[in-house]
Design a protein around this motif. Structure first.
Motif, PDB file in Angstrom:
ATOM      1  N   PRO A  89       9.903   1.523  -1.058  1.00  0.00           N
ATOM      2  CA  PRO A  89      10.314   0.225  -0.487  1.00  0.00           C
ATOM      3  C   PRO A  89       9.642  -0.052   0.858  1.00  0.00           C
ATOM      4  N   LEU A  90       9.531   0.967   1.694  1.00  0.00           N
ATOM      5  CA  LEU A  90       8.884   0.807   2.993  1.00  0.00           C
ATOM      6  C   LEU A  90       7.400   0.495   2.825  1.00  0.00           C
ATOM      7  N   LEU A  91       6.737   1.172   1.883  1.00  0.00           N
ATOM      8  CA  LEU A  91       5.319   0.909   1.621  1.00  0.00           C
ATOM      9  C   LEU A  91       5.101  -0.511   1.117  1.00  0.00           C
ATOM     10  N   LEU A  92       5.974  -0.968   0.229  1.00  0.00           N
ATOM     11  CA  LEU A  92       5.842  -2.332  -0.291  1.00  0.00           C
ATOM     12  C   LEU A  92       6.038  -3.364   0.811  1.00  0.00           C
ATOM     13  N   LEU A  93       7.017  -3.146   1.687  1.00  0.00           N
ATOM     14  CA  LEU A  93       7.214  -4.059   2.823  1.00  0.00           C
ATOM     15  C   LEU A  93       6.013  -4.036   3.768  1.00  0.00           C
ATOM     16  N   VAL A 101       1.067  -6.652   5.796  1.00  0.00           N
ATOM     17  CA  VAL A 101      -0.388  -6.650   6.002  1.00  0.00           C
ATOM     18  C   VAL A 101      -0.999  -7.883   5.357  1.00  0.00           C
ATOM     19  N   ARG A 102      -0.593  -8.170   4.131  1.00  0.00           N
ATOM     20  CA  ARG A 102      -1.148  -9.323   3.400  1.00  0.00           C
ATOM     21  C   ARG A 102      -0.785 -10.650   4.079  1.00  0.00           C
ATOM     22  N   GLY A 118      -7.147 -10.525   3.206  1.00  0.00           N
ATOM     23  CA  GLY A 118      -7.804  -9.303   2.758  1.00  0.00           C
ATOM     24  C   GLY A 118      -6.834  -8.409   2.018  1.00  0.00           C
ATOM     25  N   PRO A 119      -7.348  -7.323   1.465  1.00  0.00           N
ATOM     26  CA  PRO A 119      -6.491  -6.414   0.693  1.00  0.00           C
ATOM     27  C   PRO A 119      -5.548  -5.627   1.598  1.00  0.00           C
ATOM     28  N   ALA A 120      -4.423  -5.208   1.051  1.00  0.00           N
ATOM     29  CA  ALA A 120      -3.470  -4.396   1.818  1.00  0.00           C
ATOM     30  C   ALA A 120      -3.918  -2.943   1.856  1.00  0.00           C
TER      31      ALA A 120
END
Length: 171
Positions: free
Chosen positions: A55-59, A64-65, A70-72
């Motif tokens: 969940p933290l990585l997705l947030l 970033v996006r 650009g890409p995350a």
């Protein structure tokens, strides 16, 4: 252990004076089993950490996006065990499309670097088996020269898999 006790324990005398190796013949098999066990532990721990932090990585990827185009996720080629090249993943913390030497760190990237969340995707390389959790730092793959060859001074093959953490970070 006395010599008599050692002789009773080892029916065949081994050592430099006899010309026989000090290691038992099964040591090669033992080290292969140990390496497989270590890789299983590395992959299991990496999977557990990735699942817990998903969940933290997705947030973080969403931030970033939304903060800059650009890409995350970004990947860079690094050298693995035996000189094999593998992609090392990280969350993008700089402006996309800018030369790496002049890239400006974004506000979101500054926070991600501060709490070191930007490096969590490195665990994907551990899951793939390219890296271990603990080991020497992965070296960037050498860039090809104009002739198509690589600079031999840059090429360094490790005999072990590079690690997501080095000894300094672990201690």
């Amino acid at each position: 252990m006395s010599q008599d006790a050692a002789a009773a324990h080892n029916p065949v005398p081994i050592g430099p004076e006899t010309g026989l190796p000090l290691h038992a013949p099964s040591s090669r098999h033992h080290s292969a089993l140990m390496a497989a066990a270590m890789q299983t532990v590395d992959r299991s721990l990496a999977l557990a950490v990735l699942l817990l932090t998903l969940p933290l990585l997705l947030l973080a990827a969403l931030a970033v996006r939304l903060s800059s185009p650009g890409p995350a996720l970004l990947s860079t080629p690094h050298l693995g065990c035996g000189g094999t090249v593998f992609p090392l993943w990280a969350l993008r913390t700089t402006q996309a499309g800018v030369a790496s030497g002049t890239a400006e760190v974004t506000k979101v990237g500054y926070v991600l670097r501060l709490v070191r969340i930007d490096q969590l995707p490195v665990l994907l390389s551990v899951l793939r088996g390219d890296m271990a959790l603990l080991g020497p730092c992965p070296e960037r793959a050498p860039l090809p020269l104009a002739s198509g060859e690589t600079d031999r001074r840059q090429h360094h093959s490790w005999g072990v898999r590079p690690g997501a953490l080095g000894w300094v970070q672990a201690n």
